[in-house]
Every structure is written in structure tokens, then in C-alpha cells.
Design a protein around this motif. Sequence first.
Motif, PDB file in Angstrom:
ATOM      1  N   GLN A 199       0.857  -1.187   0.000  1.00  0.00           N
ATOM      2  CA  GLN A 199       0.000   0.000   0.000  1.00  0.00           C
ATOM      3  C   GLN A 199       0.890   1.232   0.000  1.00  0.00           C
ATOM      4  O   GLN A 199       1.712   1.419   0.896  1.00  0.00           O
ATOM      5  CB  GLN A 199      -0.906  -0.003   1.231  1.00  0.00           C
ATOM      6  N   THR A 200       0.733   2.070  -1.012  1.00  0.00           N
ATOM      7  CA  THR A 200       1.588   3.247  -1.155  1.00  0.00           C
ATOM      8  C   THR A 200       0.757   4.520  -1.167  1.00  0.00           C
ATOM      9  O   THR A 200      -0.431   4.515  -1.520  1.00  0.00           O
ATOM     10  CB  THR A 200       2.419   3.177  -2.452  1.00  0.00           C
ATOM     11  N   SER A 201       1.416   5.601  -0.774  1.00  0.00           N
ATOM     12  CA  SER A 201       0.751   6.905  -0.798  1.00  0.00           C
ATOM     13  C   SER A 201       1.801   7.998  -0.870  1.00  0.00           C
ATOM     14  O   SER A 201       2.984   7.764  -0.626  1.00  0.00           O
ATOM     15  CB  SER A 201      -0.116   7.105   0.452  1.00  0.00           C
ATOM     16  N   ASP A 202       1.368   9.188  -1.197  1.00  0.00           N
ATOM     17  CA  ASP A 202       2.235  10.369  -1.176  1.00  0.00           C
ATOM     18  C   ASP A 202       1.343  11.601  -1.055  1.00  0.00           C
ATOM     19  O   ASP A 202       0.233  11.619  -1.601  1.00  0.00           O
ATOM     20  CB  ASP A 202       3.091  10.456  -2.441  1.00  0.00           C
ATOM     21  N   ALA A 203       1.839  12.601  -0.345  1.00  0.00           N
ATOM     22  CA  ALA A 203       1.027  13.799  -0.128  1.00  0.00           C
ATOM     23  C   ALA A 203       0.952  14.681  -1.359  1.00  0.00           C
ATOM     24  O   ALA A 203       0.008  15.461  -1.513  1.00  0.00           O
ATOM     25  CB  ALA A 203       1.588  14.596   1.053  1.00  0.00           C
ATOM     26  N   ASP A 225      -2.018  12.615   3.018  1.00  0.00           N
ATOM     27  CA  ASP A 225      -1.001  12.904   4.017  1.00  0.00           C
ATOM     28  C   ASP A 225      -0.788  11.668   4.887  1.00  0.00           C
ATOM     29  O   ASP A 225      -1.737  10.922   5.181  1.00  0.00           O
ATOM     30  CB  ASP A 225      -1.442  14.084   4.888  1.00  0.00           C
ATOM     31  N   ALA A 226       0.442  11.432   5.303  1.00  0.00           N
ATOM     32  CA  ALA A 226       0.760  10.230   6.080  1.00  0.00           C
ATOM     33  C   ALA A 226      -0.059  10.141   7.365  1.00  0.00           C
ATOM     34  O   ALA A 226      -0.432   9.043   7.787  1.00  0.00           O
ATOM     35  CB  ALA A 226       2.253  10.218   6.412  1.00  0.00           C
ATOM     36  N   PHE A 227      -0.362  11.279   7.973  1.00  0.00           N
ATOM     37  CA  PHE A 227      -1.085  11.250   9.245  1.00  0.00           C
ATOM     38  C   PHE A 227      -2.582  10.969   9.064  1.00  0.00           C
ATOM     39  O   PHE A 227      -3.310  10.863  10.044  1.00  0.00           O
ATOM     40  CB  PHE A 227      -0.852  12.557  10.006  1.00  0.00           C
TER      41      PHE A 227
END
Length: 360
Positions: A199-203, A225-227
Motif C-alpha cells: 500500500q503506497t501513498s504520497d502527499a 497525508d501520512a497522518f
Amino acid sequence: MLNAEPLQSIIKCLTITLEISIIFFLIFFPTINRLPVFRVLFRIGHRITTMMLPVSLPLFFVYVFTISGIMIASKFSSLPFNSFLLAFSLSTKIFLYTLFPALIIHLTCLLIMSILKSTHKIQYERFGILSQWGTKTRAYKRAINWVPVVSEKLLPVLKSLTTNRPTLNILAPAANDGTEELDLAQSFSQLTQRKIRMQTSDASPMKHQKTLNTPTVEFTYEQCDAFELPNKIKELQDIIYDPKGILWFTFGKDKKLLPALQLFYNLLTHDGIVIIDAPDEQKRNQKKNRHRLYFGMKLRYYCESSTYTHIEKAFKPGSAASKLFTLEKVDGLSGPYGMVILRKVPADTLNQRKKEENVG
């Protein structure tokens, strides 16, 4: 009149540069966080002046040698002195109208970003001086066969995890476009003979890898956002992959680092780990490659300090960070391949420490 010309050029250049920098500040300071067009123009201006600085420095030395040559030649040549004075005036103008404006405008850009506390965010946005960082760094890693080398050395670490689930959950909260993460997921799956759920993400908004779901790899990407992740992640994670990511941007300051570590702690399984980058620090080489990045050239090494360099001092014995995670270097990885593991301190150990502190 001729004797006064260089001095007049200096005064004129300084006056014009100062006026431009004031206008630049008054235009961009109140607009870059409100009007997207002005933010783009600001990034372009910052990038141009940043690129001019390393070009202007050689011009400065050319200028110094030119003046020295003029002074020497004027004593031995039969040419009219005015000819040498004209050359001196011309070289002075070239120097003044390159280095001074670039330096002053560049410093004005730094001042604006510093006041608005948005230096690193702006630099990585489109047209920013570091906007090609992800693309160029991934190209460098491909050239040195980074994923296969690192995957093989991480295999003992992956096997040390006690989870019995057939699927290994990995979270990458600052994945850029997700290319490296997908490559790692496929490599990990092949080595461990287990399904990898990455699972990937980026702001930041950007073009990224598409969702993939096969018998061996499940890959997803989300801009957030990571939070915000605790509200989006349904299962605890076995691994958080965070090279040059959330922890890097804390710069090792407890005020930012501890909330990030606590976030990761809560997202991990009881013996979960965080994987971060820890290549050998080569400051001179990094600086050279940073300039290569400014001009869109291929990288020959990394252009920034590692996450490990930023945060290692926060993990002194008894520190708040060390109560959440322990640091371990990955055996067999050095040079550009260096990696470090943050191993989660078990919850029962953490609770016992808290009780002892309360009693004390």
C-alpha cells in the motif's frame, strides 16, 4: 569619465538589483500560497537563479584574471590606456550583471521560503530545483541494480518477522510515484514465495503506478497525508518502507520526529519494522550530484543526506525515540545500498518501562 565608469556600473547594478529584489519580494511573498500561477513563476525564478550561481562563480575568476591581465598589460603595451580601461569596464559589467542579480534574487527566494516555512515543499514541486529528484534517483538506482541487491540482503530480515499470514503487508507512506515500491514488492514476493500487499501513498499530486492485483502482488496507491493513514489502513503493517520519506523530512528534530515515530509504531504489528535508507555519506559527491540534478543531468550518486543521517542522533540510550524503536544496520549492504531497520519495541516492554518511570 572613463575612470569613474566601473564605479558607476557597480552603483547602478546594485541599485537595480536591490529594486528588483524588493519588487520580487513584494509580488511573490503574499501570492505564492494563494495563486498557483505565481507559485509556478516563483519556482521557475528560484531555479534559474540557483542554476546561475555555479555558472557565475567561474565568471568571477575570469573577471579577476581579466583585471590582473589588464593591469599587467597596460604597463608594457603600446596600445592607448583607454583600450585597457574599456576592457576593464566591460569585464566588470559582465561580472556585475550575472553574479550580483543571481545571488540577491536567490537570497530573496530563500528568505521568502524560510519565512513561509515551505522551503522543501516548494523545491520538490513541478519546476522546483529538486522536482526531478525522484526520476533521476530511480534512474541511478536502476543503473546500479539497486532493487535486486537490496532485496536479497533484506531477505533474512523479512524471514525474521513472526507473522503467519500468507500475505506480507507493506506500507510506503511517501512513495513518490510508486515505481520503486512496485519493483520491491515483486522482488520480495519472488524471494519469499509469499503474496505482498504493498500500500503506497504520497502527499503530493503526481503521475503514479496504477493499481495492480495478481496472485503474487497487490499494489495500491493513494494521494494523502501520512497522518491520515490510520483512517485508511484496515490492517496492521508488517513493514513500513520509508526511504527519504516521512522520517527524512523531520530532520531529526524531536518535535517532528516523535509524532512520526508514534504514527509508525501504531501502524505496525507487534514485531513490525521500518526500513530506511542509510548509504555512505559522501558530502562532496552529494553536492556535485545536487548540481547535476539542477541541470537535469544523470546522477552518479545520491544528491542528499540519508534518513539515517538525519535521525540517528535521536536514538541515544534513554531517548524518547529509542523507547519506540531500536536501530539495526542491514548486514551486507554498504555504499549506495546501505539500509537500516527500525525494529519496534514490543508493547509490553514499552508499558513496563512506563511503569518503572512512574514508580521512579
